[in-house]
Write a protein that holds these residues in place. Structure first.
Motif, PDB file in Angstrom:
ATOM      1  N   TRP A  82       0.742  -1.242  -0.032  1.00  0.00           N
ATOM      2  CA  TRP A  82      -0.042   0.003   0.025  1.00  0.00           C
ATOM      3  C   TRP A  82       0.911   1.309  -0.094  1.00  0.00           C
ATOM      4  N   GLU A  85       2.405   1.961  -3.400  1.00  0.00           N
ATOM      5  CA  GLU A  85       1.394   2.327  -4.462  1.00  0.00           C
ATOM      6  C   GLU A  85       1.170   3.783  -4.087  1.00  0.00           C
ATOM      7  N   GLU A  88       4.115   5.602  -5.567  1.00  0.00           N
ATOM      8  CA  GLU A  88       3.829   5.750  -6.907  1.00  0.00           C
ATOM      9  C   GLU A  88       2.987   6.795  -7.388  1.00  0.00           C
ATOM     10  N   LYS A  89       1.828   6.812  -6.618  1.00  0.00           N
ATOM     11  CA  LYS A  89       0.879   7.871  -7.055  1.00  0.00           C
ATOM     12  C   LYS A  89       1.287   9.285  -7.023  1.00  0.00           C
TER      13      LYS A  89
END
Length: 91
Positions: A82, A85, A88-89
């Motif tokens: 999580w 992620e 990366e966003k």
């Protein structure tokens, strides 16, 4: 989210990710586990303490319910995924 809050969030997530990766590396250290189980257990306990310390401000925040869910259930692989992620966003 302002720049200061975003920086603090990134720092907190980075610290938690670092602690979670440390735990994974200790788990993967089969040599230490096989040759010195007590030292291996001590390193696991230290990594767990780091995770708890790093997770505290994030778990208390209402912004991260999914992360809180993973950490409360000790789903550390999912928590790390999580975090990655989210990073990366933001990039």
């Amino acid at each position: 989210m302002n720049h200061v809050a975003a920086f603090k969030r990134d720092t907190e997530l980075h610290q938690l990710g670092k602690a979670l990766r440390l735990r994974l590396s200790v788990i993967a250290d089969h040599g230490l586990r096989d040759h010195d189980p007590e030292a291996h257990l001590k390193k696991l306990q230290e990594a767990s303490l780091l995770i708890e310390e790093a997770a505290c401000p994030l778990v208390e925040s209402p912004l991260y319910p999914k992360l809180k869910h993973f950490l409360e259930r000790r789903s550390y692989d999912k928590a790390l995924a999580w975090i990655e992620e989210e990073r990366e966003k933001d990039s």
